[in-house]
Design a protein around this motif. Structure first.
Motif, short mmCIF file in Angstrom:
data_model
loop_
_atom_site.label_atom_id
_atom_site.label_comp_id
_atom_site.label_asym_id
_atom_site.label_seq_id
_atom_site.Cartn_x
_atom_site.Cartn_y
_atom_site.Cartn_z
N GLU A 57 32.59 6.44 3.40
CA GLU A 57 32.38 6.12 4.82
C GLU A 57 31.07 6.70 5.35
O GLU A 57 30.38 6.08 6.14
CB GLU A 57 33.56 6.62 5.66
N GLU A 58 30.78 7.93 4.89
CA GLU A 58 29.61 8.60 5.47
C GLU A 58 28.30 7.92 5.12
O GLU A 58 27.26 8.21 5.72
CB GLU A 58 29.59 10.08 5.05
N LEU A 59 28.32 7.03 4.13
CA LEU A 59 27.09 6.38 3.71
C LEU A 59 26.97 4.96 4.25
O LEU A 59 25.96 4.32 4.10
CB LEU A 59 27.00 6.33 2.18
N ARG A 60 28.00 4.48 4.89
CA ARG A 60 28.00 3.07 5.29
C ARG A 60 27.10 2.84 6.49
O ARG A 60 26.84 3.74 7.28
CB ARG A 60 29.44 2.63 5.62
N VAL A 61 26.62 1.63 6.55
CA VAL A 61 25.81 1.25 7.71
C VAL A 61 26.73 1.27 8.92
O VAL A 61 27.83 0.72 8.87
CB VAL A 61 25.22 -0.17 7.50
N PRO A 62 26.33 1.93 9.98
CA PRO A 62 27.23 2.01 11.15
C PRO A 62 27.56 0.63 11.72
O PRO A 62 26.69 -0.24 11.78
CB PRO A 62 26.44 2.85 12.16
N ALA A 63 28.79 0.47 12.09
CA ALA A 63 29.20 -0.78 12.76
C ALA A 63 28.57 -0.82 14.15
O ALA A 63 28.12 0.22 14.66
CB ALA A 63 30.72 -0.84 12.85
N GLU A 64 28.55 -2.01 14.74
CA GLU A 64 27.89 -2.17 16.05
C GLU A 64 28.40 -1.16 17.07
O GLU A 64 27.62 -0.53 17.77
CB GLU A 64 28.11 -3.60 16.57
N GLU B 134 29.72 1.65 16.57
CA GLU B 134 29.47 3.05 16.20
C GLU B 134 28.07 3.49 16.58
O GLU B 134 27.77 4.67 16.65
CB GLU B 134 29.59 3.21 14.67
N LYS B 135 27.16 2.51 16.71
CA LYS B 135 25.76 2.84 16.91
C LYS B 135 25.53 3.55 18.23
O LYS B 135 26.08 3.17 19.25
CB LYS B 135 24.91 1.57 16.86
N ILE B 136 24.70 4.58 18.18
CA ILE B 136 24.37 5.28 19.43
C ILE B 136 23.15 4.61 20.02
O ILE B 136 22.11 4.48 19.34
CB ILE B 136 24.10 6.77 19.14
N ARG B 137 23.26 4.17 21.24
CA ARG B 137 22.15 3.45 21.84
C ARG B 137 21.41 4.37 22.80
O ARG B 137 22.02 5.22 23.43
CB ARG B 137 22.65 2.23 22.61
N PRO B 138 20.13 4.21 22.92
CA PRO B 138 19.39 5.02 23.90
C PRO B 138 19.89 4.72 25.31
O PRO B 138 20.20 3.56 25.62
CB PRO B 138 17.93 4.59 23.70
N LYS B 139 19.98 5.75 26.11
CA LYS B 139 20.48 5.56 27.48
C LYS B 139 19.49 4.79 28.32
O LYS B 139 18.28 4.88 28.11
CB LYS B 139 20.76 6.92 28.12
N GLY B 140 20.04 4.06 29.28
CA GLY B 140 19.21 3.38 30.26
C GLY B 140 18.64 2.14 29.70
O GLY B 140 19.08 1.13 29.45
#
Lengths: 689, 233
Positions: B218-225, B227-233
């Motif tokens: 799991e730790e190596l998988r491409v993050p799912a949509e 899961e992704k942290i998006r920049p604020k604003g």
């Protein structure tokens, strides 16, 4: 004028040490490779590319290249000077096209090797060059002082004609200071003047007896012997003082001019003598007595006639700092009896021609100039040759002429006078490599018999025969022409490490596999074996081979040459090099046979064998030169392996493995090849039907 | 590394027979190292196939390309256009590469030019031997670094069998008995006591008994949509 130093980052890749040692950096491996293939014309073309005096250098060059030749680490250096002679003797190369002319005129004073080189280089750049020579003949020191037995004059003439053909104008009997001045030249439109004045004066010694009638300076003696056939009264003993090349020239000339006995006396020990070892050896063979480590004290005589030279034993010639500063054992003397003394202890410039000019000279009478640009203190006036560098070899003078020509060009074009970075030589070969290189004896250069030599001034060097030259050239290790790892393709599979017969590729932590270009022997085995095709080659030999295959096949296939169509791959080196095999093949080749020269069968990989069939061949005959002749230890092994691989492919396609054959040709057995070829063709005919 | 052998030419010719334009596709990794599928082998095979076309008066067009690794879709991108323009791809990669190409280009027939043989070791140039079965439960620490599953003809865990003679396997005098090798190695390293323990039958689930194997981390998988942290604003 501005001198722009080069940054260290601009340092060029290391090149073969022979090429670096050559003052004019001739492409030695290039022309040796051409000779090894029997292509003397191409060799001469390559020589002329950087050398305006090919015949002169082929005859008298002191060949500093040979001292650096890396085959010297294995057995003996290549005989490069003699090979250049072979290129000049047997080659013919077209004159390069005339350059676009420029308006500027340049005057060169002196037609020695430096002046001639500068004239050539400037003419090739399009300048209008006039060479002024104060003597009646052209060639400077070469024509006046170099003995005829070393340098036949037609060789000088031939080279000068080559320079004249570039549009250079020569004026003899035109002396600076006597017939014209530098200021007058400028007034006549010469934008730059180059002083290649040489060192035409002989030095003497301020010792008792040196003013006697039969004490002669070296250079006038040599000039008179060369130009006017000066002879020495029969029965006379000649003492030559000096240990340099001029002294040896004088001694050997004196013998030929009729001296009964020639005794050379010099300060130096045999190891210290500045003369070239081969000159000393030949002089001794001819009977010159060489007396080392004696310093002249005075010349004794009776009634104004020389009777002997008194000398003292030399303690040391050089001091602790290596400076010339002889010391003597004053109590140990020796008398050398003789009738004539010729003093060959050094040369000096004659700068009297610069009197009343704005060209400055030091208090000690030396020309002042910038060592990088060779510019003198007068605007637009440069210098070159021995007057600038001091006494040296012809090729060193040529290099200085080249440097001056470049400076003049930059001066006239208003460009900064950048210092030209000297190329770096490839390092020494590793012991592991030299141990694996096959020994091959250096071919001796044939000379006239001693008894014949000393009778007259005939040229003593007989030169190589074509076959000998080809064989000698084949000894070249092709330094720097070899394998290069293509970084973005190499997968470090280690194949090169495993197949190289010389252990050149090594595994290093820094680069994984390092194919050490400076150690590579250019056999090409790894290039053909690399499964990733990640090895490039330092010369175009593989591409040339592929092109030749395509061209040869294009000749035999279209129009439907009578089958069977046969490709004959043969190594063009060793016994197979012209005029042997190639001439035989030319005379005996039948229609439908394509000849493809291969630069050693070590380079004939499976792709070339298959390509022959792909291009329409029905059979391939590989002509091996025989193990004894190949310079590459494992070529024979690899060509057999590759043949088997290609045969397996043929069988996989329903063809017969007999469609590829290998014939090993021992020396002088070309007629056997004729039979093999026709029987192979016959069998092929049966096979393909 | 993965070792393979090129298929016989007649078999390859049979495979490509239905197709006019064929791309011989090499792989720059394992198969290059074992001389079956690198750029050189691609050129050799393509040349042979062209030669066959000339001899049989065929009209096939044989193209060549080699990528860095056929088992990575990113490296296949550089030849995507070429693959889509041909009628078939003859892959000289191992079976992993062949399947990767087939999966990336589902409309193009992908043919194996190489038999994937084993996971092996180079003994000397031109000689490779199998040393690993990828069983998924390594016991090399108990066997002196010598795998009995691959190197014992019977894959015995408590060897040797009665067919071990003079250090050789009974199936061929050229094949060393793996258990003799294990014994010698353990003796050399002072670990003969390991042989005194009887190894019970092993769990084969990690090999192939439980169907196709898969590793997921799991730790190596491409993050799912989401899961992704998006920049604020």
């Amino acid at each position: 004028m501005e001198v722009v130093p080069r940054s260290p980052a601009e340092k060029t890749e290391a090149i073969p040490p022979c090429q670096v040692a050559c003052p004019i950096h001739q492409d030695v491996p290039g022309y040796l490779a051409a000779i090894a293939q029997g292509n003397f014309g191409e060799a001469l073309r390559l020589i002329k590319d950087t050398n305006p005096l090919p015949s002169i250098c082929a005859t008298i060059c002191a060949h500093p290249c040979e001292a650096e030749c890396r085959r010297g680490q294995v057995d003996e250096a290549l005989s490069i000077r003699a090979l250049k002679r072979a290129a000049v003797d047997f080659g013919c190369s077209p004159t390069p096209p005339a350059p676009a002319p420029r308006g500027e005129r340049v005057a060169i004073i002196g037609s020695g090797p430096a002046g001639l080189t500068a004239a050539h280089d400037l003419a090739r750049l399009g300048y209008q060059v006039t060479v002024f020579e104060r003597e009646a003949i052209l060639g400077g020191a070469l024509a006046q002082f170099v003995p005829l037995y070393r340098l036949p004059r037609d060789r000088i003439q031939g080279d000068i004609e080559g320079i004249r053909a570039l549009g250079v104008e020569f004026r003899t009997d035109s002396a600076l200071g006597r017939d014209f001045t530098v200021a007058e030249l400028k007034g006549r439109g010469y934008r730059a003047v180059l002083l290649g004045l040489g060192l035409p004066l002989s030095r003497s010694l301020p010792l008792p007896g040196f003013d006697m009638k039969d004490v002669w300076p070296a250079l006038p003696f040599l000039r008179d012997a060369n130009l006017y056939g000066r002879r020495i009264q029969p029965g006379k003993t000649v003492i030559v003082i000096g240990g340099g090349n001029v002294a040896i020239d004088v001694a050997r000339s004196a013998l030929r001019a009729g001296a009964a006995r020639v005794r050379l006396v010099c300060l130096e020990s045999p190891e210290e003598m500045p003369a070239f070892p081969w000159e000393i050896k030949e002089a001794a063979e001819e009977g010159v007595e060489i007396n080392c480590s004696w310093g002249p004290k005075r010349i004794l005589g009776e009634d104004g006639q020389v009777t002997s030279l008194e000398t003292v034993a030399v303690k040391a010639v050089f001091d602790d700092q290596g400076r010339f500063n002889p010391t003597f054992y004053e109590d140990r003397t020796a008398i050398f009896e003789g009738d004539i003394v010729i003093v060959a202890i050094g040369q000096a410039a004659d700068l009297s021609c610069l009197k009343d000019s704005d060209i400055q000279v030091t208090e000690r009478g030396q020309l002042i100039f910038d060592p990088v640009t060779l510019a003198t203190t007068a605007e637009g006036v440069f210098t070159c040759g021995e007057v600038a560098t001091g006494p040296g070899t012809a090729v060193k003078a040529m290099a200085s002429g080249r440097q001056a020509a470049l400076s003049i060009h930059r001066y006239l074009q208003g460009e900064p006078l950048t210092k030209v970075e000297e190329p770096q030589p490839l390092g020494k070969l590793d012991q592991g490599v030299t141990a694996a290189v096959i020994r091959q004896e250096r071919q001796p250069v044939p000379l006239l018999e001693v008894a014949q030599r000393i009778r007259n001034f005939d040229y003593i060097d007989l030169g190589y025969a074509v076959e000998t030259a080809v064989r000698e050239a084949r000894r070249c290790l092709s330094c720097g022409a070899g394998a290069r790892r293509v970084e973005d393709k190499c997968i470090d599979c280690l194949t090169c490490v495993r197949v190289c017969p010389y252990e050149v590729p090594v595994v290093t932590p820094a680069t994984s596999v390092d194919i050490r270009a400076d150690q590579c022997q250019a056999c090409g085995i790894c290039v053909m074996e690399c499964p990733a095709r990640a090895i490039a080659f330092g010369s175009s030999r593989f591409e040339d081979m592929e092109r030749e295959l395509e061209q040869a096949m294009a000749k035999v296939t279209p129009g439907g040459a009578t089958p069977p169509r046969l490709v004959l791959f043969y190594c063009y080196y060793g016994v197979n090099a012209p005029p042997g095999l190639a001439d035989f093949l030319k005379a005996n080749i039948t229609p439908g046979v394509a000849l493809v020269k291969v630069p050693c069968l070590a380079k004939l990989g499976v792709p070339y064998l298959l390509k022959a069939f792909e291009l329409g061949a029905n059979g391939v005959l590989i002509v091996d030169c025989g193990d004894r002749e190949c310079i590459y230890a494992q070529a024979a092994l690899w060509v057999r392996r590759r043949m088997e691989s290609a045969r397996r492919v043929l069988e996989g396609l329903g063809l017969r493995k007999e469609q590829i054959e290998l014939v090993c040709l021992p020396e002088e057995r070309f007629q056997d090849l004729g039979e093999r070829m026709s029987s192979f063709s016959q069998r092929l005919g049966e096979l393909v039907h | 590394m993965i070792k393979g052998e090129q298929k016989p030419l007649p078999e390859i010719q049979g495979m490509i027979a239905p197709y006019k334009r064929v791309l011989v596709l090499g792989c720059g990794t394992c198969v290059t190292v074992c001389f079956v599928g690198g750029e050189k082998e691609v050129a050799g095979l393509a040349s042979a196939l062209r030669l066959h076309q000339r001899l049989s008066k065929g009209d096939k067009i044989i193209e060549e390309a080699t990528v860095k690794r056929q088992c990575e879709r990113e490296f296949l991108a550089e030849v995507a256009r070429q693959i889509q323009s041909v009628d078939a791809v003859l892959s000289l990669a191992c079976a992993i590469g062949v399947q990767a190409v087939a999966e990336c280009f589902p409309t193009v027939p992908v043919l194996p030019g190489v038999n994937t043989s084993f996971l092996g070791l180079i003994e000397e140039p031109g000689k490779w031997s199998e040393v690993c079965a990828a069983c998924g439960d390594c016991i090399l620490h108990l066997t002196g670094g010598i795998c009995p599953i691959t190197r014992c003809a019977k894959s015995l865990f408590n060897g040797p069998c009665g067919g071990s003679v003079g250090g050789k396997c009974e199936i061929s005098p050229d094949i060393p008995c793996a258990w003799q090798l294990i014994y010698d190695r353990l003796a050399a390293t002072g670990r003969l006591h390991l042989l005194e323990e009887v190894r019970p039958p092993r769990e084969w689930k990690s090999f192939s008994a439980a169907g196709p194997r898969r590793i997921v981390r799991e730790e190596l998988r491409v993050p799912a949509e989401d899961e992704k942290i998006r920049p604020k604003g």
